[in-house]
Design a protein around this motif. Sequence first.
Motif, PDB file in Angstrom:
ATOM      1  N   LEU A 100      51.214  37.004  65.407  1.00  0.00           N
ATOM      2  CA  LEU A 100      50.632  35.903  64.647  1.00  0.00           C
ATOM      3  C   LEU A 100      50.399  36.370  63.216  1.00  0.00           C
ATOM      4  O   LEU A 100      50.207  37.568  62.959  1.00  0.00           O
ATOM      5  CB  LEU A 100      49.324  35.409  65.258  1.00  0.00           C
ATOM      6  N   ARG A 101      50.386  35.420  62.295  1.00  0.00           N
ATOM      7  CA  ARG A 101      50.245  35.725  60.876  1.00  0.00           C
ATOM      8  C   ARG A 101      49.107  34.906  60.302  1.00  0.00           C
ATOM      9  O   ARG A 101      48.980  33.708  60.584  1.00  0.00           O
ATOM     10  CB  ARG A 101      51.554  35.395  60.167  1.00  0.00           C
ATOM     11  N   ILE A 102      48.262  35.539  59.489  1.00  0.00           N
ATOM     12  CA  ILE A 102      47.195  34.831  58.796  1.00  0.00           C
ATOM     13  C   ILE A 102      47.436  34.937  57.297  1.00  0.00           C
ATOM     14  O   ILE A 102      47.830  35.991  56.802  1.00  0.00           O
ATOM     15  CB  ILE A 102      45.801  35.356  59.182  1.00  0.00           C
ATOM     16  N   ASP A 113      47.916  38.273  53.248  1.00  0.00           N
ATOM     17  CA  ASP A 113      49.084  37.966  54.069  1.00  0.00           C
ATOM     18  C   ASP A 113      49.193  39.092  55.084  1.00  0.00           C
ATOM     19  O   ASP A 113      49.679  40.186  54.781  1.00  0.00           O
ATOM     20  CB  ASP A 113      50.352  37.864  53.222  1.00  0.00           C
ATOM     21  N   LEU A 114      48.704  38.846  56.294  1.00  0.00           N
ATOM     22  CA  LEU A 114      48.557  39.879  57.309  1.00  0.00           C
ATOM     23  C   LEU A 114      49.175  39.405  58.621  1.00  0.00           C
ATOM     24  O   LEU A 114      48.967  38.266  59.039  1.00  0.00           O
ATOM     25  CB  LEU A 114      47.084  40.211  57.534  1.00  0.00           C
ATOM     26  N   VAL A 160      44.858  46.075  48.984  1.00  0.00           N
ATOM     27  CA  VAL A 160      44.895  47.042  50.073  1.00  0.00           C
ATOM     28  C   VAL A 160      46.129  46.775  50.919  1.00  0.00           C
ATOM     29  O   VAL A 160      46.381  45.631  51.325  1.00  0.00           O
ATOM     30  CB  VAL A 160      43.628  46.946  50.947  1.00  0.00           C
ATOM     31  N   GLU A 161      46.910  47.820  51.172  1.00  0.00           N
ATOM     32  CA  GLU A 161      48.081  47.703  52.043  1.00  0.00           C
ATOM     33  C   GLU A 161      47.708  48.159  53.445  1.00  0.00           C
ATOM     34  O   GLU A 161      47.099  49.222  53.624  1.00  0.00           O
ATOM     35  CB  GLU A 161      49.238  48.545  51.514  1.00  0.00           C
ATOM     36  N   CYS A 162      48.072  47.365  54.430  1.00  0.00           N
ATOM     37  CA  CYS A 162      47.773  47.664  55.825  1.00  0.00           C
ATOM     38  C   CYS A 162      49.058  48.041  56.555  1.00  0.00           C
ATOM     39  O   CYS A 162      50.065  47.331  56.449  1.00  0.00           O
ATOM     40  CB  CYS A 162      47.138  46.457  56.512  1.00  0.00           C
ATOM     41  N   THR A 163      49.026  49.133  57.275  1.00  0.00           N
ATOM     42  CA  THR A 163      50.161  49.559  58.095  1.00  0.00           C
ATOM     43  C   THR A 163      49.700  49.722  59.535  1.00  0.00           C
ATOM     44  O   THR A 163      48.529  50.035  59.802  1.00  0.00           O
ATOM     45  CB  THR A 163      50.745  50.886  57.594  1.00  0.00           C
ATOM     46  N   ARG A 164      50.619  49.527  60.474  1.00  0.00           N
ATOM     47  CA  ARG A 164      50.250  49.469  61.880  1.00  0.00           C
ATOM     48  C   ARG A 164      49.684  50.785  62.404  1.00  0.00           C
ATOM     49  O   ARG A 164      48.921  50.776  63.381  1.00  0.00           O
ATOM     50  CB  ARG A 164      51.449  49.036  62.729  1.00  0.00           C
ATOM     51  N   ASP A 165      50.004  51.896  61.777  1.00  0.00           N
ATOM     52  CA  ASP A 165      49.476  53.170  62.259  1.00  0.00           C
ATOM     53  C   ASP A 165      48.052  53.434  61.771  1.00  0.00           C
ATOM     54  O   ASP A 165      47.386  54.352  62.259  1.00  0.00           O
ATOM     55  CB  ASP A 165      50.396  54.328  61.833  1.00  0.00           C
TER      56      ASP A 165
END
Length: 370
Positions: A100-102, A113-114, A160-165
């Motif tokens: 899902l995307r928010i 955009d996450l 802020v950049e979000c990465t899955r790890d």
Amino acid sequence: MLSKWDDYPIHQAALPVAQTVGSDLGRYERYWFAAHDAELRTQVGFGLSVHPNRGIVDAAISVSRDGRQHSVFASGRLTRDRDTIAGPLRVEVVEPMRVLRIILEDHEGFSADLTFTGVTQTIEDGRMRRESGPVLVSERIRTVQFGEWEGTFTVAGETVECTRDQWWGFRDRSWGSRTTGTAAEAQGGHHGAIYFAWTLLRFDDECLLVAVNEGPDGRSEARTVAVLPFLGTGDPAYGQEEKVVRGDVFQFDIDYEPGTRRSRQVELTVGPRGLVDRVIAIEPVNRFQMQGLGYFHPLWAHGADHGGPAVGTDSWVLDDLDAAARENVHAQQLCRAVRSDGAIGVGLFEHVAIGPHAPSGLPEGTASRA
């Protein structure tokens, strides 16, 4: 009143999907998401609710970081297709039960955009029906899933950049009838006692959900334990309940900050019963106020009618808030967790206690005994 959904075999009554079976103003459907970094410095929360008998869709996004919390709220008219869009905020279901995307389109320098990707199955949480005298306060079903996040958000001049790890979290979907913390509650003049404790913890070898709703005398209205394995390659994201270990025997022992109903330490004992036997020390690290997503917010309560489309903002210095004020009692806390076998986990502990709760020794009001 037909909508696009009437071309799908999903009807539960002899009515078009967009028409409800009753006039209950508390009828709702809701998306909720939480994202946090591995260092437990930042939490992002998002919620979007559809209120079919009020003709309203509302949403909010909030970021708690470095002692401040910033929120954007939006409300609008519900379309016949029940589009999950409120002003600059929206939810997109990319792959049901998994991705899902928010999105927050830029509003006063706040944007996001996450994308959430599930790492466990989506499961049913405990069903709940809660009454206060003759008043139906809540009747709902909820699903829960653990996941990971990627994308970016910008707030307070920082991107802020979000990465899955490094960015993990959770989501739930609930639907039914609920007046707690909504415009329907205020309209009905009902402000009953609430006791809710909920924790979602991620360890290297499992994910754990524990939740309880209780009345003032301690009788449970909903009670859930679920131990979830991580999805393997090719595993379906729902429908394999036999892989989830369930239970309902547990105890939250909460050490409250003096004069508040906010935890400073929690000991969680799960079981021992069947395959579920855990003792976990939960240490809160950071706080996220749920009014940042509309819960008990004086202006942006869920289902409030703003006379048409509306967008607004709010922000707080967390340490300046009155912890005993009703709108501040409901909070989530990012936390570290230590299992009795030494395993380290992270997650959140959510708690709200308003009014008396005999097992905890809590009196009327919103302050603790101390």
